[in-house]
Scaffold this active site. Structure first.
Site, PDB file in Angstrom:
ATOM      1  N   GLU A  10       0.811  -1.205   0.096  1.00 21.81           N
ATOM      2  CA  GLU A  10       0.153   0.081  -0.239  1.00 21.81           C
ATOM      3  C   GLU A  10       0.899   1.284  -0.015  1.00 21.81           C
ATOM      4  OE1 GLU A  10      -3.046   0.529  -0.209  1.00 21.81           O
ATOM      5  OE2 GLU A  10      -3.025   2.755  -0.147  1.00 21.81           O
ATOM      6  N   THR A  69      -6.161   1.130  -5.843  1.00 22.26           N
ATOM      7  CA  THR A  69      -5.384  -0.099  -5.480  1.00 22.26           C
ATOM      8  C   THR A  69      -6.125  -1.224  -6.344  1.00 22.26           C
ATOM      9  OG1 THR A  69      -5.284   0.494  -3.249  1.00 22.26           O
ATOM     10  CG2 THR A  69      -5.107  -1.577  -3.549  1.00 22.26           C
ATOM     11  N   HIS A 104      -1.825   3.012   4.520  1.00 19.85           N
ATOM     12  CA  HIS A 104      -2.507   3.650   3.799  1.00 19.85           C
ATOM     13  C   HIS A 104      -2.979   5.240   4.457  1.00 19.85           C
ATOM     14  CE1 HIS A 104      -6.764   4.462   2.289  1.00 19.85           C
ATOM     15  NE2 HIS A 104      -6.567   3.547   1.343  1.00 19.85           N
ATOM     16  N   ASP A 158       1.623   0.082  -4.865  1.00 16.77           N
ATOM     17  CA  ASP A 158       0.563  -0.012  -5.643  1.00 16.77           C
ATOM     18  C   ASP A 158       0.180   1.439  -6.451  1.00 16.77           C
ATOM     19  OD1 ASP A 158      -0.440   1.322  -3.487  1.00 16.77           O
ATOM     20  OD2 ASP A 158      -2.487   0.350  -3.126  1.00 16.77           O
ATOM     21  N   HIS A 159       0.578   2.316  -5.624  1.00 16.44           N
ATOM     22  CA  HIS A 159       0.233   3.871  -6.196  1.00 16.44           C
ATOM     23  C   HIS A 159       0.840   4.970  -5.080  1.00 16.44           C
ATOM     24  CE1 HIS A 159      -2.735   4.147  -3.012  1.00 16.44           C
ATOM     25  NE2 HIS A 159      -3.383   2.966  -3.493  1.00 16.44           N
TER      26      HIS A 159
HETATM   27  C1  GP9 Z   1      -8.308  -1.552   1.488  1.00 11.93           C
HETATM   28  C2  GP9 Z   1      -7.175  -1.056   0.158  1.00 11.93           C
HETATM   29  C3  GP9 Z   1      -7.361   0.579   0.021  1.00 11.93           C
HETATM   30  O1  GP9 Z   1      -8.797  -2.842   1.005  1.00 11.93           O
HETATM   31  O2  GP9 Z   1      -6.844  -1.611  -0.666  1.00 11.93           O
HETATM   32  O3  GP9 Z   1      -7.358   0.963  -1.184  1.00 11.93           O
HETATM   33  P1  GP9 Z   1      -7.079   2.283  -1.812  1.00 11.93           P
HETATM   34  O4  GP9 Z   1      -7.918   3.450  -0.921  1.00 11.93           O
HETATM   35  O5  GP9 Z   1      -5.502   2.490  -1.378  1.00 11.93           O
HETATM   36  O6  GP9 Z   1      -7.451   2.557  -3.234  1.00 11.93           O
HETATM   37 MN    MN Z   2      -3.903   1.496  -2.112  1.00 11.82          MN
END
Ligand code: GP9
Ligand code: MN
Length: 596
Positions: A233, A275, A388, A447-448
């Site tokens: 994350e 994500t 996050h 992821d980002h």
């Molecule tokens: C929660 C997560 C968050 O399951 O993967 O997603 P995001 O807010 O980073 O897109």
């Molecule tokens: Mn994410």
């Protein structure tokens, strides 16, 4: 009705529930129903309102029961995919509470009251029209205002519906269902127009003609090896090998990189699906949807995904993530992508919470036990959570001192990613001890982004970039990609420009898979790779095209340059790939390709 909707709101959000926050929104939606009712004459009006009452009450009743089991709200995509979920283990009866039936009390008692209301005198047409217009205008006006406000606070939430319960708890369940129907209609119209056969063939041939994934170095090097992928994350690249007050932010990843193939020009390419888009690209090498989240819109499609291709080689695949299984529609999407099992929050013991939910520490520990018992060869896809946004669970991240950045978003992010790095370090160590490292290829990537655009100044300052510009910003949108091979083979730093679209083709080469319909390229083997972003921007490693400015930049000099034929070719290739990918998703073309 508004009381019933409030009751529903209080049931789905117990901790932060506030009548004051929810009531105005509910009132606005109720006004809309009343507004419609006012156009009718007395008897019809009362019938209309009475029927509306029954419908809405039943909806609340169903939503309440559904929430008991799934911690989610009923949506059209859920109804559509009802069969995919398999039989619900506990019966509906066990979810019923006698209190829920109180919702119907007024429905039973109302007819008597209605009878009395009949004495009221009839309104003229003029009065009915005026009152309808006024009440509707107020109801719709306020509803629109609340929806708009939410869309500003949480961009993309309304079109992607990634957190359905949040929408329901902020706007009320009626507004949620209206938005859901709207999004469904939009999707259906988009998918509804058939794609001419000629166009379908053109797209199919594109992959053949465009065979970017021809055999090259490392072909088949992963044969028989397990595959462990960790999607981290918000792991952005700028923290890698970076120190603060002489201390490394990510010491464990830095050490691991030395033993791995590390790609330092790897971009995230996510769009509104965030994500889930990273997951989509890694598993399919298809671009994110042009609007909304593909994980919701195309979860009924056929995919030639990584787990499915590995299955042909005798692999079992599992996905693991310590958050609600409905989030980003993973329950359904992971199944569509061919994962044999998805371990979501409910499969874990939530014994330690950091940030949004189950801590990375506990998640990775429990995951390791699951992975260890997996039949080999296997593929395990892990998605972490603790780092996050908004990175504010500072007390649980440990005490990494960020000095002048203490208390800022950047400072908090550094603390959070330092925490996650430590947990990954622990996981890798245990994996090593278990002997799995020598039989597995281990992939780690972010992821980002972590730092949003409105915090650009603080990031520029941290990185000593003075007067950062749009090109600087785009060049910062990288995430690390680390591929570790048994016995630390192939280690080194690879500078190829690449992105999330390229991981699947790369793995496809390593595992010698028969995947055909991928837009990305195998990064161990391509020289001129084009990294395409969902907004039409692209880069080939020398030139960066920024679609929002419609400008080309020379990456080395940072100067804007004018168009030439090479760039124009890349620009049209970019548009072509995005269009083809949309067509594949909108018309479920992979199913058709595989049939022919
Ligand atoms: C929660 C997560 C968050 O399951 O993967 O997603 P995001 O807010 O980073 O897109
Ligand atoms: Mn994410």
């Amino acid at each position: 009705m508004s009381i019933k909707m409030l009751v529903y709101g209080s049931q789905i959000q117990i901790q932060y529930f506030s009548y004051k926050r929810l009531y105005p929104k509910i009132l606005a939606s109720i006004l809309v129903i009343c507004g419609f009712g006012l156009i009718f004459k007395k008897r019809k009006r009362i019938t209309f309102l009475y029927i509306s009452s029954i419908v809405l009450t039943s909806l609340i009743f169903a939503d309440l029961i559904y929430f008991q089991y799934f911690r989610d709200i009923i949506s059209i995509s859920i109804l559509e995919n009802g069969l995919l979920l398999g039989p619900v283990k506990s019966s509906v009866a066990s979810l019923l509470k006698w209190q829920y039936f109180l919702l119907f009390i007024d429905i039973v008692l109302l007819p008597g009251i209605i009878f009395k209301l009949m004495i009221e005198k009839e309104n003229t047409l003029k009065v009915r029209i005026i009152s309808t217009v006024v009440v509707l205008a107020i109801g719709l006006g306020y509803s629109a205002k609340y929806v708009y406000k939410l869309s500003v606070e949480q961009p993309n939430l309304i079109t992607t519906m990634y957190n359905r319960i949040y929408i329901a708890e902020t706007l009320g369940n009626l507004d949620f269902h209206v938005l859901d129907v709207y999004n469904f209609a939009y999707r259906t119209i988009k998918k509804g127009t058939p794609l001419p056969i000629g166009k379908q063939n053109e797209i199919k041939h594109y992959f053949g003609d465009n065979n970017k994934n021809s055999e090259g170095i490392l072909n088949g090097d992963g044969n028989g090896k397990n595959l462990i992928v960790i999607q981290v994350e918000a792991l952005q690249q700028f923290v890698i090998n970076k120190t603060l007050n002489g201390k490394e932010i990510t010491p464990n990843l830095n050490a691991w990189i030395k033993k791995s193939a590390y790609f330092d020009n790897y971009f995230y390419q996510v769009s509104a699906g965030n994500t889930s888009d990273a997951e989509l690209m890694t598993n399919n090498s298809l671009y994110p949807a042009s609007q909304g989240a593909a994980a919701y819109m195309y979860c009924k499609n056929d995919f030639d995904s990584l787990p499915k291709m590995l299955e042909k080689k005798g692999y079992t695949s599992i996905a693991l993530h310590g958050f609600r299984g409905d989030f980003w529609n993973r329950n359904i999407m992971n199944k569509a992508e061919g994962y044999d099992k998805f371990y979501s929050e409910s499969s874990f013991k939530v014994d330690d919470v950091v940030g949004l939910g189950l801590s990375d520490k506990s998640f990775l520990n429990q995951s390791l036990n699951i992975i260890r018992n997996q039949k080999q060869p296997f593929f395990s896809f892990l998605v972490t959570l603790s780092s996050h946004y908004p990175f504010d669970d500072v007390k649980n991240y440990g005490n990494f001192n960020t000095s002048e950045y203490e208390g800022t978003l950047l400072g908090n992010y550094i603390k959070s990613i330092h925490y996650t790095d430590e947990q990954i370090g622990m996981f890798l160590k245990k994996l090593d001890d278990s002997g799995l490292t020598k039989d597995s290829i281990i992939v780690i990537y972010g992821d980002h982004y972590a730092i949003p655009k409105n915090q650009d100044k603080s990031l520029y300052k941290f990185l000593n970039i003075d007067k950062g510009n749009d090109l600087n910003w785009m060049e910062l949108q990288k995430v690390p990609l680390i591929i570790h091979f048994p016995d630390n083979k192939n280690s080194g730093i690879y500078h190829a420009y690449s992105g999330e679209m390229d991981l699947y083709p790369t793995l496809s080469n390593l595992y010698n898979l028969s995947s055909k319909y991928m837009f990305g390229s195998d990064i161990f083997n391509t020289k001129d790779n084009l990294v395409v972003f969902r907004n039409g921007s692209f880069t080939d490693g020398k030139v960066f095209y920024l679609s929002q400015l419609d400008k080309y930049y020379d990456i080395k000099t940072g100067e804007a340059i004018s168009e030439n034929s090479k760039i124009l070719n890349e620009k049209s290739l970019t548009q072509k790939e995005l269009e083809y990918s949309d067509d594949i998703l909108n018309h479920n073309l992979i199913k058709k390709f595989n049939k022919k």
